[in-house]
Scaffold this motif. Sequence first.
Motif, PDB file in Angstrom:
ATOM      1  N   ARG A  68       0.852  -1.188   0.000  1.00 40.37           N
ATOM      2  CA  ARG A  68       0.000   0.000   0.000  1.00 40.37           C
ATOM      3  C   ARG A  68       0.888   1.238   0.000  1.00 40.37           C
ATOM      4  N   LEU A  69       0.524   2.203  -0.816  1.00 36.19           N
ATOM      5  CA  LEU A  69       1.185   3.500  -0.835  1.00 36.19           C
ATOM      6  C   LEU A  69       0.127   4.572  -0.671  1.00 36.19           C
ATOM      7  N   ARG A  70       0.372   5.545   0.196  1.00 34.89           N
ATOM      8  CA  ARG A  70      -0.589   6.607   0.441  1.00 34.89           C
ATOM      9  C   ARG A  70       0.113   7.948   0.428  1.00 34.89           C
ATOM     10  N   ALA A  71      -0.582   8.954  -0.055  1.00 36.64           N
ATOM     11  CA  ALA A  71      -0.041  10.313  -0.058  1.00 36.64           C
ATOM     12  C   ALA A  71      -1.194  11.302   0.050  1.00 36.64           C
ATOM     13  N   PRO A  72      -1.049  12.355   0.854  1.00 34.83           N
ATOM     14  CA  PRO A  72      -2.081  13.384   0.936  1.00 34.83           C
ATOM     15  C   PRO A  72      -2.031  14.282  -0.291  1.00 34.83           C
ATOM     16  N   LEU A  73      -3.171  14.836  -0.649  1.00 35.09           N
ATOM     17  CA  LEU A  73      -3.273  15.794  -1.740  1.00 35.09           C
ATOM     18  C   LEU A  73      -3.726  17.135  -1.163  1.00 35.09           C
ATOM     19  N   THR A  74      -3.313  18.200  -1.819  1.00 36.23           N
ATOM     20  CA  THR A  74      -3.727  19.534  -1.403  1.00 36.23           C
ATOM     21  C   THR A  74      -4.876  19.983  -2.285  1.00 36.23           C
ATOM     22  N   GLY A  75      -6.052  20.146  -1.690  1.00 36.21           N
ATOM     23  CA  GLY A  75      -7.211  20.531  -2.473  1.00 36.21           C
ATOM     24  C   GLY A  75      -7.909  19.325  -3.075  1.00 36.21           C
ATOM     25  N   GLY A  76      -8.860  19.605  -3.942  1.00 33.36           N
ATOM     26  CA  GLY A  76      -9.599  18.523  -4.593  1.00 33.36           C
ATOM     27  C   GLY A  76     -10.617  17.865  -3.685  1.00 33.36           C
ATOM     28  N   ALA A  77     -11.111  18.603  -2.691  1.00 30.96           N
ATOM     29  CA  ALA A  77     -12.129  18.033  -1.807  1.00 30.96           C
ATOM     30  C   ALA A  77     -13.330  17.577  -2.621  1.00 30.96           C
ATOM     31  N   GLY A  78     -13.780  16.374  -2.369  1.00 28.47           N
ATOM     32  CA  GLY A  78     -14.927  15.846  -3.091  1.00 28.47           C
ATOM     33  C   GLY A  78     -14.572  15.002  -4.298  1.00 28.47           C
ATOM     34  N   LEU A  79     -13.305  15.049  -4.747  1.00 29.00           N
ATOM     35  CA  LEU A  79     -12.905  14.207  -5.876  1.00 29.00           C
ATOM     36  C   LEU A  79     -12.964  12.739  -5.482  1.00 29.00           C
ATOM     37  N   GLN A  80     -13.559  11.922  -6.345  1.00 24.12           N
ATOM     38  CA  GLN A  80     -13.624  10.487  -6.130  1.00 24.12           C
ATOM     39  C   GLN A  80     -13.257   9.811  -7.447  1.00 24.12           C
ATOM     40  N   ARG A 207       1.661  13.142  -8.702  1.00 23.25           N
ATOM     41  CA  ARG A 207       1.811  14.460  -9.329  1.00 23.25           C
ATOM     42  C   ARG A 207       0.600  14.799 -10.182  1.00 23.25           C
ATOM     43  N   GLU A 208       0.129  13.810 -10.952  1.00 22.11           N
ATOM     44  CA  GLU A 208      -1.019  14.054 -11.808  1.00 22.11           C
ATOM     45  C   GLU A 208      -2.304  14.226 -11.001  1.00 22.11           C
ATOM     46  N   ALA A 209      -2.430  13.489  -9.897  1.00 17.54           N
ATOM     47  CA  ALA A 209      -3.598  13.668  -9.032  1.00 17.54           C
ATOM     48  C   ALA A 209      -3.590  15.048  -8.392  1.00 17.54           C
ATOM     49  N   GLN A 210      -2.410  15.527  -8.037  1.00 22.87           N
ATOM     50  CA  GLN A 210      -2.317  16.863  -7.458  1.00 22.87           C
ATOM     51  C   GLN A 210      -2.683  17.930  -8.484  1.00 22.87           C
ATOM     52  N   ARG A 211      -2.272  17.702  -9.733  1.00 20.93           N
ATOM     53  CA  ARG A 211      -2.655  18.637 -10.803  1.00 20.93           C
ATOM     54  C   ARG A 211      -4.169  18.687 -10.957  1.00 20.93           C
ATOM     55  N   VAL A 212      -4.797  17.528 -10.967  1.00 23.10           N
ATOM     56  CA  VAL A 212      -6.249  17.476 -11.113  1.00 23.10           C
ATOM     57  C   VAL A 212      -6.934  18.087  -9.890  1.00 23.10           C
ATOM     58  N   ALA A 213      -6.391  17.810  -8.705  1.00 24.57           N
ATOM     59  CA  ALA A 213      -6.977  18.346  -7.484  1.00 24.57           C
ATOM     60  C   ALA A 213      -6.956  19.867  -7.477  1.00 24.57           C
TER      61      ALA A 213
END
Length: 244
Positions: A68-80, A207-213
């Motif tokens: 398992r790998l986990r990382a917090p994202l900044t922003g993107g609240a509600g993204l699923q 990185r790409e998830a953070q961009r989308v967020a």
Amino acid sequence: MLDAFKHWFSRRAGLPGERALADWAHALGHHFKRSRDADGFIVEAHDGSWRLEWGPSQRRYIQGQELRLRAPLTGGAGLQMLLLTRGLLDLLEKQVFEQYTQELQTRIDLATPDEMRWLVLHPKLPAAELHALRGHYGGVGQPLEALASWVSGPLGTALAEWAARSSSSGPLLFIVQRERLTLRTALPRPDTQPIAELLRLFEVARREAQRVAAQWHVPGMEDPAASLWPHSADGPDTPAGPVR
């Protein structure tokens, strides 16, 4: 008494791959430790940007040991957003359909993880939006445009290359929820090379998830599953926030 002795001995004897993985982590400045139950490992990034765990699977669809790998994202609240290998998608769709039809009710039990509930609740990404990943991966999400943006570009390229060179046909899953990215995959042994390769793949996804967020902020979006089904009790992820 015997169980206590076995537990003590396992902690003293070490686990397969422990020394090599610890050396790899320390050489990069990361923090390595045994898990609380001494049945796996934890590696935390030196800058707190991600957390890696290897140990017994927390999901029924992954047999044996799991990475398992986990990382917090900044922003993107509600993204699923959920992206997973095609074989795993087909398996989960079959399981959730059988569970739903057998119970003949509108609730799925507490052991149903979010990724299975989303297959019912969220729209599926059209095959045309998967481009080179078509036939290898599938995905569902809300909003769907955010998921399409996530898998395009560098992440889509990295996953296509991974599918082409990887000898494993096991399950691989990425999920974005509650401002956090999680990767899950089967990994029988904690060998350094596949872990390092998966970490590089995860970094691209992060990185790409953070961009989308940063582009898709959906404040106040409530998980529609909350009104239908209870939250999963099948090894839930830790609360969102900084990885420590």
